[in-house]
Design a protein around this motif. Structure first.
Motif, mmCIF file in Angstrom:
data_model
loop_
_atom_site.group_PDB
_atom_site.id
_atom_site.type_symbol
_atom_site.label_atom_id
_atom_site.label_comp_id
_atom_site.label_asym_id
_atom_site.label_seq_id
_atom_site.Cartn_x
_atom_site.Cartn_y
_atom_site.Cartn_z
ATOM 1 N N ARG A 178 37.593 42.603 73.253
ATOM 2 C CA ARG A 178 36.600 43.701 73.219
ATOM 3 C C ARG A 178 36.232 43.970 71.642
ATOM 4 O O ARG A 178 34.737 44.239 71.665
ATOM 5 C CB ARG A 178 37.419 45.291 73.687
ATOM 6 N N GLU A 179 37.086 44.503 70.144
ATOM 7 C CA GLU A 179 36.898 44.577 69.164
ATOM 8 C C GLU A 179 36.719 43.402 68.885
ATOM 9 O O GLU A 179 36.057 43.977 67.525
ATOM 10 C CB GLU A 179 38.709 45.007 68.499
ATOM 11 N N LEU A 180 36.881 42.654 68.986
ATOM 12 C CA LEU A 180 36.537 40.849 68.648
ATOM 13 C C LEU A 180 34.608 40.574 69.270
ATOM 14 O O LEU A 180 34.079 40.014 69.033
ATOM 15 C CB LEU A 180 36.915 39.773 68.397
ATOM 16 N N GLY A 181 34.210 41.471 70.198
ATOM 17 C CA GLY A 181 33.118 41.126 70.199
ATOM 18 C C GLY A 181 33.060 40.358 71.616
ATOM 19 O O GLY A 181 31.998 39.703 71.495
ATOM 20 N N THR A 182 33.788 39.692 72.503
ATOM 21 C CA THR A 182 34.061 38.416 73.132
ATOM 22 C C THR A 182 34.677 39.122 74.464
ATOM 23 O O THR A 182 35.316 40.065 75.179
ATOM 24 C CB THR A 182 35.326 37.122 72.427
ATOM 25 N N SER A 183 34.491 38.330 75.918
ATOM 26 C CA SER A 183 35.861 38.674 76.835
ATOM 27 C C SER A 183 36.928 37.543 76.655
ATOM 28 O O SER A 183 37.292 37.094 76.059
ATOM 29 C CB SER A 183 34.833 37.752 77.889
ATOM 30 N N GLU A 184 37.545 38.708 77.436
ATOM 31 C CA GLU A 184 39.194 37.725 77.734
ATOM 32 C C GLU A 184 39.427 36.946 77.644
ATOM 33 O O GLU A 184 39.650 35.387 77.396
ATOM 34 C CB GLU A 184 39.739 39.018 78.300
ATOM 35 N N ARG A 185 38.722 36.298 78.821
ATOM 36 C CA ARG A 185 38.747 34.961 79.117
ATOM 37 C C ARG A 185 38.576 33.838 78.401
ATOM 38 O O ARG A 185 39.066 32.876 77.922
ATOM 39 C CB ARG A 185 37.240 34.984 80.582
ATOM 40 N N THR A 186 36.954 34.148 77.318
ATOM 41 C CA THR A 186 37.083 33.979 76.288
ATOM 42 C C THR A 186 37.940 33.400 74.901
ATOM 43 O O THR A 186 38.203 32.764 74.693
ATOM 44 C CB THR A 186 35.600 34.489 75.348
ATOM 45 N N LEU A 187 38.595 35.151 75.097
ATOM 46 C CA LEU A 187 38.995 34.504 73.821
ATOM 47 C C LEU A 187 40.475 33.829 74.239
ATOM 48 O O LEU A 187 41.120 32.747 73.724
ATOM 49 C CB LEU A 187 40.008 35.967 73.803
ATOM 50 N N ARG A 188 41.129 34.209 75.264
ATOM 51 C CA ARG A 188 42.230 33.452 76.148
ATOM 52 C C ARG A 188 41.714 31.818 76.012
ATOM 53 O O ARG A 188 42.579 30.814 75.404
ATOM 54 C CB ARG A 188 42.505 34.122 77.322
ATOM 55 N N ARG A 189 40.320 30.968 76.518
ATOM 56 C CA ARG A 189 40.421 29.799 76.476
ATOM 57 C C ARG A 189 40.251 29.575 74.464
ATOM 58 O O ARG A 189 40.819 28.408 74.821
ATOM 59 C CB ARG A 189 39.457 29.449 76.794
ATOM 60 N N ARG A 190 39.371 29.943 73.912
ATOM 61 C CA ARG A 190 39.393 29.728 72.503
ATOM 62 C C ARG A 190 41.392 29.217 71.780
ATOM 63 O O ARG A 190 41.046 29.058 71.148
ATOM 64 C CB ARG A 190 38.899 30.561 71.564
ATOM 65 N N PHE A 191 41.228 30.451 72.010
ATOM 66 C CA PHE A 191 43.225 30.679 71.421
ATOM 67 C C PHE A 191 44.200 30.026 71.726
ATOM 68 O O PHE A 191 44.385 28.565 71.635
ATOM 69 C CB PHE A 191 43.803 32.109 71.278
ATOM 70 N N GLY A 192 43.911 29.720 73.023
ATOM 71 C CA GLY A 192 44.664 28.469 73.854
ATOM 72 C C GLY A 192 45.025 27.452 73.213
ATOM 73 O O GLY A 192 45.160 26.168 72.701
ATOM 74 N N ALA A 193 43.228 26.784 73.315
ATOM 75 C CA ALA A 193 42.976 25.743 72.995
ATOM 76 C C ALA A 193 43.091 25.092 71.440
ATOM 77 O O ALA A 193 43.803 24.316 71.198
ATOM 78 C CB ALA A 193 41.500 24.710 72.923
ATOM 79 N N ALA A 194 43.043 26.401 70.615
ATOM 80 C CA ALA A 194 43.827 26.217 69.382
ATOM 81 C C ALA A 194 44.606 26.260 68.655
ATOM 82 O O ALA A 194 44.774 25.327 67.210
ATOM 83 C CB ALA A 194 42.417 27.330 68.385
ATOM 84 N N THR A 195 45.747 26.925 69.204
ATOM 85 C CA THR A 195 47.063 27.847 69.447
ATOM 86 C C THR A 195 48.201 27.084 69.723
ATOM 87 O O THR A 195 49.408 26.090 69.180
ATOM 88 C CB THR A 195 47.245 28.776 68.616
ATOM 89 N N GLY A 196 47.229 26.114 70.717
ATOM 90 C CA GLY A 196 48.821 25.546 71.845
ATOM 91 C C GLY A 196 49.094 26.759 72.642
ATOM 92 O O GLY A 196 49.963 26.526 73.340
ATOM 93 N N LEU A 197 48.912 28.126 72.605
ATOM 94 C CA LEU A 197 49.593 29.543 73.054
ATOM 95 C C LEU A 197 48.784 30.460 73.715
ATOM 96 O O LEU A 197 47.083 30.193 73.034
ATOM 97 C CB LEU A 197 50.251 30.324 71.851
ATOM 98 N N SER A 198 49.335 30.875 74.123
ATOM 99 C CA SER A 198 48.240 32.224 75.320
ATOM 100 C C SER A 198 47.897 33.421 74.187
ATOM 101 O O SER A 198 49.227 33.136 72.872
ATOM 102 C CB SER A 198 48.546 32.856 76.588
ATOM 103 N N PRO A 199 47.144 33.819 73.838
ATOM 104 C CA PRO A 199 47.014 35.150 73.070
ATOM 105 C C PRO A 199 48.399 36.087 73.596
ATOM 106 O O PRO A 199 49.027 36.746 72.935
ATOM 107 C CB PRO A 199 45.722 36.419 73.348
ATOM 108 N N LYS A 200 49.045 35.648 74.991
ATOM 109 C CA LYS A 200 49.844 36.526 75.366
ATOM 110 C C LYS A 200 51.821 36.417 74.636
ATOM 111 O O LYS A 200 52.592 37.311 73.775
ATOM 112 C CB LYS A 200 50.162 36.864 76.498
ATOM 113 N N GLN A 201 51.049 35.131 74.676
ATOM 114 C CA GLN A 201 51.914 33.956 74.480
ATOM 115 C C GLN A 201 53.270 34.083 72.549
ATOM 116 O O GLN A 201 54.212 34.998 72.195
ATOM 117 C CB GLN A 201 51.963 33.014 74.569
ATOM 118 N N PHE A 202 51.617 34.305 71.901
ATOM 119 C CA PHE A 202 51.627 34.554 70.681
ATOM 120 C C PHE A 202 52.131 35.850 70.715
ATOM 121 O O PHE A 202 52.606 36.375 69.238
ATOM 122 C CB PHE A 202 50.002 34.333 69.918
ATOM 123 N N ALA A 203 51.863 37.023 70.874
ATOM 124 C CA ALA A 203 51.834 38.732 70.881
ATOM 125 C C ALA A 203 53.466 38.212 70.754
ATOM 126 O O ALA A 203 53.980 39.877 70.767
ATOM 127 C CB ALA A 203 50.913 39.856 72.080
#
Length: 266
Positions: A178-203
């Motif tokens: 929400r703070e980054l102006g996107t949906s949680e689904r979009t964040l998960r998709r782009r984060f996973g593709a770029a890092t190889g991890l989910s946001p939760k795994q990285f956290a």
């Protein structure tokens, strides 16, 4: 533990890259193996992929791409070995080297297998390196030519990585999206593709690192470290330590104490 007055068997140091390389490179590091070191070094995860070169005697080993890791990593080591590396910013592996991070997750592979021959000369370029500052200078010069031709990492992912790192993994993913102006689904998709991890795994990785850093810098107990890192209870931290390192908190604490640290905040 070595006797009082004896240098720790491991020496670990880090340096930041030049500001021009910061979008792609997180830091440079050096691990030196001294007398009395155990035959295996346990490496905690950090959410990054690393370019790694081992220096042995007067030569070097293969140039490796390692991680990101979600499983324990234990590396055989010998007295006199020196390992040098460059941590690539989470989300910058493909822009910098054209390698999909999912292809090296939980793996350490020769860079030529996945990244062509661009990294092949790096081993020879690092032979003779004896200090972290020398290593940083050489890596800055060598990687600078790659960064000049690289695209910038996904800005959404870079912002998410920065906020999760700054919060020690405590930023809720829904709130972060929400703070980054996107949906949680979009964040998960782009984060996973770029890092190889989910946001939760990285956290999770950032949270256990925060607790380990607290112990390394003087927090007296793992219970207090768990509280300071935002864990609901100490057993939760114990499970994360076991999952990521294969060690108990006591064993991890002993590893931390057996290493001389000269590093920036992880």
């Amino acid at each position: 533990m070595p006797p009082a007055g004896t240098p720790p068997p491991f020496a670990y140091a880090e340096r930041r890259p030049s500001p021009a390389l910061a979008p792609w490179i997180r830091n440079y590091w050096m691990l030196e193996v001294g007398p009395g070191a155990p035959p295996v070094h346990h490496v905690p995860p950090d959410g990054s992929t690393a370019v790694v070169v081992g220096l042995h005697g007067g030569g070097h080993g293969p140039v490796l791409l390692s991680g990101p890791w979600l499983t324990p990593l234990a590396v055989p080591v010998r007295e006199g070995d020196r390992y040098l590396g460059a941590r690539i910013q989470p989300g910058a592996l493909f822009p910098l080297l054209g390698v999909e991070p999912s292809t090296v997750r939980n793996r350490a592979v020769p860079a030529g297998f996945v990244g062509g021959d661009r990294l092949a000369p790096l081993g020879a370029a690092l032979v003779g390196t004896t200090t972290i500052d020398d290593a940083a200078d050489r890596l800055d010069r060598w990687l600078g030519s790659l960064a000049e031709a690289a695209e910038r990492p996904d800005p959404l992912v870079a912002a998410a990585v920065e906020r999760l790192t700054a919060s020690g993994g405590e930023a809720p993913i829904a709130t972060l999206a929400r703070e980054l102006g996107t949906s949680e689904r979009t964040l998960r998709r782009r984060f996973g593709a770029a890092t190889g991890l989910s946001p939760k795994q990285f956290a999770r990785i950032r949270r256990v690192l925060r607790a380990a850093w607290a112990v390394a810098t003087g927090t007296p107990t793992w219970g207090r470290a768990a509280h300071e890192a935002g864990y609901a209870d100490q057993p939760h931290l114990h499970r994360d330590i076991a999952d990521f390192t294969g060690l108990t908190p006591g064993e991890l604490g002993q590893r931390i104490r057996s290493t001389a640290h000269d590093q920036v905040v992880p």
